[in-house]
Scaffold this active site. Structure first.
Site, PDB file in Angstrom:
ATOM      1  N   GLU A 169      -7.438  12.024  12.979  1.00  0.00           N
ATOM      2  CA  GLU A 169      -6.551  10.900  13.270  1.00  0.00           C
ATOM      3  C   GLU A 169      -5.584  11.200  14.415  1.00  0.00           C
ATOM      4  OE1 GLU A 169      -3.617   7.737  10.949  1.00  0.00           O
ATOM      5  OE2 GLU A 169      -4.691   9.284   9.836  1.00  0.00           O
ATOM      6  N   GLU A 187      -7.674  -2.055   3.029  1.00  0.00           N
ATOM      7  CA  GLU A 187      -6.807  -0.921   3.363  1.00  0.00           C
ATOM      8  C   GLU A 187      -6.780  -0.681   4.875  1.00  0.00           C
ATOM      9  OE1 GLU A 187      -6.632   3.926   2.606  1.00  0.00           O
ATOM     10  OE2 GLU A 187      -7.973   2.680   1.393  1.00  0.00           O
ATOM     11  N   LYS A 202       0.857  -1.187   0.000  1.00  0.00           N
ATOM     12  CA  LYS A 202       0.000   0.000   0.000  1.00  0.00           C
ATOM     13  C   LYS A 202       0.886   1.228   0.000  1.00  0.00           C
ATOM     14  CE  LYS A 202      -3.038   2.796   2.902  1.00  0.00           C
ATOM     15  NZ  LYS A 202      -3.759   2.939   4.179  1.00  0.00           N
ATOM     16  N   GLU A 256     -11.826  11.304  -4.093  1.00  0.00           N
ATOM     17  CA  GLU A 256     -11.695  11.240  -2.635  1.00  0.00           C
ATOM     18  C   GLU A 256     -10.764  12.337  -2.116  1.00  0.00           C
ATOM     19  OE1 GLU A 256      -9.930   8.179   0.696  1.00  0.00           O
ATOM     20  OE2 GLU A 256     -11.223   7.333  -0.878  1.00  0.00           O
ATOM     21  N   LYS A 313     -11.496  15.398   0.692  1.00  0.00           N
ATOM     22  CA  LYS A 313     -10.695  15.624   1.899  1.00  0.00           C
ATOM     23  C   LYS A 313     -10.148  17.045   1.997  1.00  0.00           C
ATOM     24  CE  LYS A 313      -9.457  10.786   2.588  1.00  0.00           C
ATOM     25  NZ  LYS A 313      -8.389   9.763   2.522  1.00  0.00           N
TER      26      LYS A 313
END
Length: 466
Positions: A273, A317, A222, A451, A455
């Site tokens: 986060e 993911e 990834k 996406e 964001k």
């Protein structure tokens, strides 16, 4: 370096007192540069100004250098905090990549050092010209909005660490800040006059396809690829008002503002986060990966959440991130517990979220954990070195502090750090926004492009004119 004897002058003096609550924006506007704002769920909100000491590092061992400099600063302190939330702390962060500079060690400067005139980010020096590989400020003045009231803390370090002088400063600042009110209505959003993408859609597709080729060849599992969006604003950006609006729109996020010594530029964000928080031997962190939008109705919103939970690409993911965080914590932990996966809803997006807690097997400084966890696969990739090589080869801009650790450290080695996403470098009439997405084997370049645009919204919404 030997510890000071009890008869030696302290390296640090800190005094605190409760004050009548000032308005957030009024306190922010009244404080001197460099200003800092930190606010996180379950924590007190801090608004700070000035620098009694500054720790910087430009080297690949920046985490160790800052930790050692912080421990030296806190080694001999004369502290009267009044309450835990008002205790002296260092606030700052790190760059995403380790080698933006190669000067060794961390340096602490007293507040007596000369501060250059503000220049801002519009001088051609680049958005990150005022941000070294690591920088932490020990603020001169700190206003803490805690559950048990609002507290004013005044700090001094080095040659200025005189208790009597700090007491006098505390009295003066209390007179100035206690009960301070906003004198004007909240300024409007500035509006955007021009936008410049650092990555074209064609280049983005090529970069994602190259990353997928590396994944299919086994070199990668990834990688997170990001974009930057430069904007010219139609009026001066009101930093305090912008931070107020972010707090209202994203109360469950970690909000931050970090201003360099010169002023004129700041790094701001509202990130969902958490990288890590440490209290004693208890560690809390999060796995946050996998994204969808919000629905226009409650029914559509719930449908999108259920689709996200069931989506194979997003689940894969997310699981990569959970497993990697557990592996990164394992050398430090006596036990690790993974909570239940759920959907975390924000104003513009929804994420897959798994809380992770651990009990340490020994005493560790929070920066030991920050170094072990950064970058998480949610902002870097796996394997880490291969992912970082792919990021460098693909992204046509400097990440600077984007997606890197920002937060605070106290004298006990405890601290709280966020991953600096949903963020921007802002100046008087310019803002550079950053956003990224995780690329795995079945990623679609156009969906990932969409996406990224989603964001940008947390910051972009605060720039576009009402």
């Amino acid at each position: 370096m030997e510890s000071p004897r009890s008869t030696d002058r302290p390296t640090l003096v800190s005094r605190a007192t409760r004050i009548d609550p000032p308005a957030f924006r009024a306190a922010f506007d009244a404080l001197d540069a460099p200003r800092t704002v930190w606010s996180a769920p379950g924590e007190a909100t801090v608004v700070a100004g000035g620098a009694a000491a500054t720790l910087t590092a430009d080297s690949s061992d920046r985490f160790v250098a800052v930790r050692d400099a912080a421990e030296a600063l806190f080694r001999s302190g004369d502290v009267h905090a009044g309450t835990e939330a008002a205790r002296p702390r260092l606030f700052g962060g790190f760059s995403f990549h380790a080698d933006r500079g190669e000067r060794d060690g961390a340096v602490a400067e007293s507040e007596a050092a000369a501060v250059p005139e503000p220049t801002g980010a519009d001088d051609g020096g680049g958005a990150w010209s005022e941000f070294p590989d690591a920088r932490f400020v020990f603020p001169r003045v700190q206003v803490t909005f805690a559950d048990n009231g609002v507290w004013l803390t005044v700090n001094a370090a080095g040659p200025d660490a005189d208790p009597d002088a700090v007491e006098r400063r505390l009295d003066a600042e209390r007179e100035s800040l206690s009960g301070l009110e906003d004198e004007t209505p909240r300024p409007p959003r500035p509006g955007i006059e021009a936008r410049r993408r650092t990555t074209t859609l064609t280049d983005w597709r090529a970069g994602v396809e190259e990353a997928i080729d590396r994944i299919e060849s086994g070199r990668l599992r990834k990688v997170v690829l990001a974009q930057a969006l430069e904007t010219d604003l139609g009026a001066d950006l009101p930093w305090g008002a912008t931070l107020e609006r972010l707090a209202e729109a994203y109360p469950d996020c970690r909000r931050f503002c970090i201003e360099p010594d010169a002023g004129g530029t700041a790094f701001i964000g509202a990130t969902p986060e958490r990288l890590v928080s440490l209290r004693g031997r208890t560690v809390e962190t999060d796995a946050l990966a996998g994204t969808t939008g919000r629905g226009e109705t409650p029914e559509e919103d719930e449908w999108l959440a259920e689709e996200l939970l069931a989506d194979a690409k997003n689940s894969h993911e997310h699981e990569i991130v959970v497993d990697a965080i557990r592996d990164q914590l394992d050398p430090f932990a006596a036990s690790i517990a993974t909570g239940q996966r759920r959907v975390k809803r924000l104003a513009t997006v929804q994420h897959l979220h798994t809380p992770i807690t651990a009990e340490l097997n020994d005493d560790h400084h929070v920066l030991d954990l920050v170094e072990a966890l950064h970058p998480t696969p949610a902002v870097g990739g796996l394997p880490p070195d291969a992912a970082l090589d792919t990021i460098r080869a693909t992204e046509p801009f400097d990440r600077g502090w984007y997606a890197a650790p920002v937060g605070w450290i106290d004298a006990a080695g405890n601290g709280s750090f966020a991953v600096a996403i949903r963020s921007a470098v802002v100046a008087r009439r310019r803002a550079t926004l950053f956003a990224g997405v995780g690329i795995v084997a079945d990623s679609d370049p156009d969906r990932e492009w969409d996406e990224v645009q989603l964001k940008y919204r947390p910051i972009l919404d605060e720039l576009e004119r009402d």
